[in-house]
Design an enzyme around this catalytic site. Structure first.
Site, PDB file in Angstrom:
ATOM      1  N   GLU A  80       0.615   3.496 -16.302  1.00  0.00           N
ATOM      2  CA  GLU A  80       1.630   2.651 -15.684  1.00  0.00           C
ATOM      3  C   GLU A  80       1.647   2.907 -14.176  1.00  0.00           C
ATOM      4  O   GLU A  80       1.454   4.044 -13.719  1.00  0.00           O
ATOM      5  CB  GLU A  80       2.994   3.014 -16.288  1.00  0.00           C
ATOM      6  N   LYS A 181       7.494  -4.621 -20.100  1.00  0.00           N
ATOM      7  CA  LYS A 181       8.266  -3.434 -20.431  1.00  0.00           C
ATOM      8  C   LYS A 181       9.729  -3.790 -20.685  1.00  0.00           C
ATOM      9  O   LYS A 181      10.385  -4.440 -19.859  1.00  0.00           O
ATOM     10  CB  LYS A 181       8.156  -2.413 -19.297  1.00  0.00           C
ATOM     11  N   CYS A 214       5.829   3.737 -21.356  1.00  0.00           N
ATOM     12  CA  CYS A 214       6.649   4.836 -20.827  1.00  0.00           C
ATOM     13  C   CYS A 214       7.984   5.006 -21.548  1.00  0.00           C
ATOM     14  O   CYS A 214       8.030   5.419 -22.698  1.00  0.00           O
ATOM     15  CB  CYS A 214       6.844   4.638 -19.325  1.00  0.00           C
TER      16      CYS A 214
END
Length: 519
Positions: A80, A181, A214
């Site tokens: 990321e 995300k 993440c």
């Protein structure tokens, strides 16, 4: 072969998988990238200047993709924020944005047809890396998507969404998946998508993979839903994870998630020591290949062969996944104790004892409080070289049986049952055995990567959640897995480990109660 998950836990009792001797396998690569950052991320750049910055990182990607392909990799995952960096504002990142068409509606290889959509130079570069090296490629980049404020009430004032996006390319350079995300971590440059989508893609060598990014790993959606509801057993995971010991170092929780959910996790982290960011790995439910370096300045390519875990890919083949309880390993059964099944009760003098029994001498001690990971834990110290201690907070009770090589280093058993509200809001139920950093109670919860004490233990807890992630961390960021773990007595979860070769830093049962996140 369909997998029915009666309970979603990190132990894999009734959930773990083992391949037959003649199993299918494939070669994977993850690259921990030392990202070249924009020194002034708050200052807007024009498109040309932003491209020049990103090309510096893309040149490294190109080199590492070729190296991975030379080692037989069939898929590579990059981190990321690794192309553009971080700490942008909504305005300052605009020069970096590209529009990624929905691959479910548009079939497109940017490498083969670079002029089909404007301002897609980064997509073109990544597509050509995948096509040239004949592998699947996963990269994270900042993207834009136009929206209509009349028809979409969540559309931002500038009539465009700005997303933190993973893009997956096939070995022909075609975009096959796009994931925005869902759970942002103080990322003011980006918007959360208006609805959570569960993104998967299919490869010819290993079947289906899921995609998330993440901070997503700590939440039900999309991470848990992909595994529990959709049966995904292989995950690509770009991340820029800031390590925080004793419970949430990158490779520490990556390992716990893989072990608990029975998935292969391909975790690529950024390398940015000045922000405490490092820690990547290739994780299977049984073992891992990791990189954790807090001092070096170079990136790291990890390449490894792993078994195929997609049941639908293997189902009609002679190669089968078969369920098992516990790990297939050379570890001997527990010899230190015949570990009992534990239930809990509390008395009224600050001590915690086993139900229906009196407090035996040395089994309990006066509790204290200390801040761990910004949360107020209740703890009890370990005394002597072996013992039997318990502690409760709210509905969570923790019990520890232990024997250790010496009593020189200070250890404590801690419990937390509550809403975590710093750097994110989420409900936790935790039992944790930690090596304290000093001799005082306040040092319990401090960050250390090192310990000398060898500890054999059985750690058990009562939980109101069915999502419990067991983890064991040894000295020098050595990852370990339990000898045995699983549910017992309805709401009790345990893990045990004997014979560790490294000193124990942390043993944790990390429970996530997703339903209470907004309590």
């Amino acid at each position: 072969m369909a997998l029915v998950l009666a309970r979603f836990v990190l132990c894999l009792s009734g959930l773990q998988l083992i391949l037959a001797a003649d199993h299918l396998s494939y070669v994977v690569a993850v690259y921990e990238h030392r990202v070249l950052l924009n020194p002034n991320p708050g200052v807007p750049l024009d498109r040309r200047s932003a491209l020049e910055h990103m090309k510096q990182n893309l040149r490294v990607f190109e080199e590492q993709t070729a190296l991975a392909a030379q080692q037989g990799a069939q898929i590579i995952v990059f981190p990321e924020d690794a192309i553009h960096g971080f700490n942008f504002t909504r305005a300052s990142i605009t020069g970096y944005l590209e529009t990624v068409p929905d691959p479910q509606k548009v079939t497109w290889s940017p490498c083969a047809d670079p002029l089909r959509f404007p301002d897609t130079e980064v997509l073109h570069s990544l597509s050509c890396m995948a096509r040239k090296n004949r592998l699947f490629l996963v990269a994270n980049m900042p993207t834009r998507q136009s929206c209509n404020r009349i028809s979409d009430p969540r559309c931002p004032e500038d009539s465009q969404y700005q997303f933190n996006t993973n893009v997956v390319f096939s070995d022909e350079g075609v975009i096959v998946a796009r994931y925005h995300k869902q759970n942002l971590y103080f990322e003011v440059a980006f918007d959360a998508p208006p609805e959570c989508k569960y993104i998967t893609f299919t490869t010819p060598f290993a079947g289906r993979f899921g995609v998330f990014t993440c901070f997503d790993i700590l939440f039900r959606d999309p991470a848990v839903t992909l595994v529990k509801e959709m049966g995904i057993r292989q995950i690509v995971y770009p991340t820029a994870w800031m390590n925080q010991l004793p419970l949430l170092a990158a490779v520490q929780f990556q390992s716990s998630f893989s072990h608990a959910t029975g998935v292969t996790l391909l975790a690529a982290n950024v390398r940015a020591a000045e922000y405490g960011i490092t820690g990547s790995g290739i994780f299977t439910p049984w073992d891992s290949l990791i990189h954790h370096d807090t001092e070096g300045n170079s990136g790291k390519l990890l390449v490894r062969r792993v078994p195929v875990l997609d049941p639908s890919f293997i189902g009609n083949d002679r190669h089968k996944l078969v369920p098992f309880s516990g790990y297939q390993s050379s570890k001997e059964p527990e010899k230190m104790h015949v570990w009992p099944t534990i239930s809990f009760n509390t008395n009224h003098d600050g001590k915690y004892c086993r139900k229906d029994s009196e407090c035996a001498e040395g089994t309990s001690s006066t509790t204290f409080n200390s801040i761990m990971m910004y949360d107020n834990f209740t703890l009890v110290p370990l005394q002597g070289t072996e013992g039997n201690i318990s502690i409760c907070s709210g509905s969570v009770c923790c019990h520890l049986l232990f024997r250790r090589s010496d009593a020189h280093e200070f250890y404590a058993l801690g419990v937390f049952d509550g809403l975590h509200v710093v750097h994110g809001t989420y409900y936790l139920e935790i039992c944790a055995l930690v090596r304290c950093t000093g001799e005082h109670h306040s040092s319990c919860g401090g960050e250390t990567e090192h310990a000398q004490t060898l500890v054999d233990f059985r750690l058990a807890g009562t939980f109101t959640t069915t999502h419990v992630f067991p983890g064991i961390l040894g000295s020098g960021m050595t990852l370990d897995v339990p000898d045995h773990s699983g549910w017992e007595g309805g709401n009790g979860f345990y893990m045990s480990r004997t014979g560790m070769s490294a000193g124990l830093v942390t043993a944790v049962l990390y429970g996530r109660h997703y339903e209470k996140d907004k309590a």
